[in-house]
Design an enzyme around this catalytic site. Structure first.
Site, PDB file in Angstrom:
ATOM      1  N   GLY A  31       0.812  -1.212   0.000  1.00  0.00           N
ATOM      2  CA  GLY A  31       0.000   0.000   0.000  1.00  0.00           C
ATOM      3  C   GLY A  31       0.844   1.260   0.000  1.00  0.00           C
ATOM      4  CG  LEU A  33      -0.831   1.610  -3.864  1.00  0.00           C
ATOM      5  CD1 LEU A  33      -1.935   1.145  -4.816  1.00  0.00           C
ATOM      6  CD2 LEU A  33       0.251   0.548  -3.757  1.00  0.00           C
ATOM      7  CB  ALA A  35       4.528   7.369  -9.992  1.00  0.00           C
ATOM      8  CG  HIS A  37       3.331   0.779  -5.522  1.00  0.00           C
ATOM      9  ND1 HIS A  37       3.479   1.827  -4.640  1.00  0.00           N
ATOM     10  CD2 HIS A  37       3.898  -0.301  -4.939  1.00  0.00           C
ATOM     11  CE1 HIS A  37       4.104   1.401  -3.553  1.00  0.00           C
ATOM     12  NE2 HIS A  37       4.372   0.120  -3.709  1.00  0.00           N
ATOM     13  N   GLY A 147       9.828  -4.077  -8.366  1.00  0.00           N
ATOM     14  CA  GLY A 147      10.667  -2.940  -8.738  1.00  0.00           C
ATOM     15  C   GLY A 147      12.140  -3.219  -8.481  1.00  0.00           C
ATOM     16  CB  SER A 185      10.571   4.778  -1.158  1.00  0.00           C
ATOM     17  OG  SER A 185      10.309   4.180   0.093  1.00  0.00           O
TER      18      SER A 185
END
Ligand code: PAF
Length: 280
Positions: A31, A33, A35, A37, A147, A185
């Protein structure tokens, strides 16, 4: 977008979709969230018929209680964003749902978790493996998206999938950065304005290191990176290692075999950030 709170229901839905021949792209998240993600979700949408996400702040991967308590939680905004970006299904389980009993499984990653995050956050990757295997069992994705900012996590999940023969393709996606270079992050949300400004020095120094690599030895470069960042009163380097991109073991010279990546963890006030840079 359909939201599931129970693993069983999500699993049944996935079985139906798979029987109909759909391919499933999965983006597991904790969660908060951003860009980064969303870029994972875009890859999942592009490469599969169905895009699935999960939102679960996994307690077993936090070795620091305070970090778990302070981890940002923005569920309503997260669901809104996923809906807007065309996610098809999202799993939002609670802790009881994922851990009805304590998970006693212990995973082995060879030497991959003996360094860097594994060394400074004991048990972290075991917790990641516990939750990722549970999520893979529920969602049964064809592809899962991670990522490259979490470079070590990516290597460990690739090993997990190989060792346990999960029929999942792990797709590594590039780190997404703010215009000033800071790697996105969820933890960035916890930085004060001043800390946020100073945090830019982390990626700036990594980009500098990439340019300077040809003119310095590894040991000189490591010292220079650590010194530059530690000179900033807001930042304290926990580690900076230049490692083989596959084994994650520190390399001694630029002539050592294989690709090389510089991985860093830095404390910015009470927030701990990680980043990395690939050396060509
Ligand atoms: O990278 C993360 O956000 C987490 O480690 C993951 C993979 C969602 C497991 O909780």
């Amino acid at each position: 977008m359909e939201v599931f709170y129970q693993r069983r229901e999500m699993n049944q839905q996935m079985l139906i979709l798979k029987k109909k021949g759909n391919s499933i792209g999965f983006v597991p998240t904790m969660g908060a969230l951003h860009a980064g993600h969303i870029s994972l979700l875009q890859y999942a949408k592009k490469q599969n018929n169905i895009a699935v996400a999960s939102i679960f702040v996994n307690p077993t991967q936090f070795n620091n209680k305070e970090d778990l308590i302070n981890y940002p939680r923005t569920l309503d905004a997260d669901l809104e964003l996923l809906r807007k970006e065309g996610c098809n299904f999202v799993l939002v389980p609670n802790e009881k749902e994922m851990y009805p009993e304590p998970d006693l499984r212990v995973f082995s990653f060879g030497n991959l978790d003996k360094v860097m995050e594994g060394k400074y956050r004991p048990g972290h990757f075991n917790g990641v493996a516990q939750i990722v295997t549970k999520l893979f069992d529920i969602v049964m994705p064809d592809r899962a998206y991670f990522g490259m900012k979490d470079f070590q996590q990516l290597a460990i999940i690739k090993k997990l999938v190989t060792d346990y023969q999960y029929p999942v393709e792990i797709v590594a996606c590039p780190t997404v950065r703010e215009p000033d270079g800071l790697a996105l992050s969820s933890r960035n949300k916890r930085l004060s304005d001043d800390e946020r400004k100073h945090a830019t020095l982390i990626s700036k120094t990594l980009f500098w290191a990439q340019q300077a690599a040809s003119s310095m030895t590894i040991s000189e470069l490591k010292k220079a990176v650590i010194k530059t960042i530690n000179n900033d009163p807001f930042l304290i380097v926990e580690y900076f290692e230049i490692v083989n991109e596959q084994t994650l073991q520190p390399v001694k010279t630029w002539h050592d075999r294989g690709g090389k990546v510089g991985c860093i963890a830095v404390h910015v006030g009470k927030v701990r950030l990680i980043d990395n840079i690939i050396f060509y």
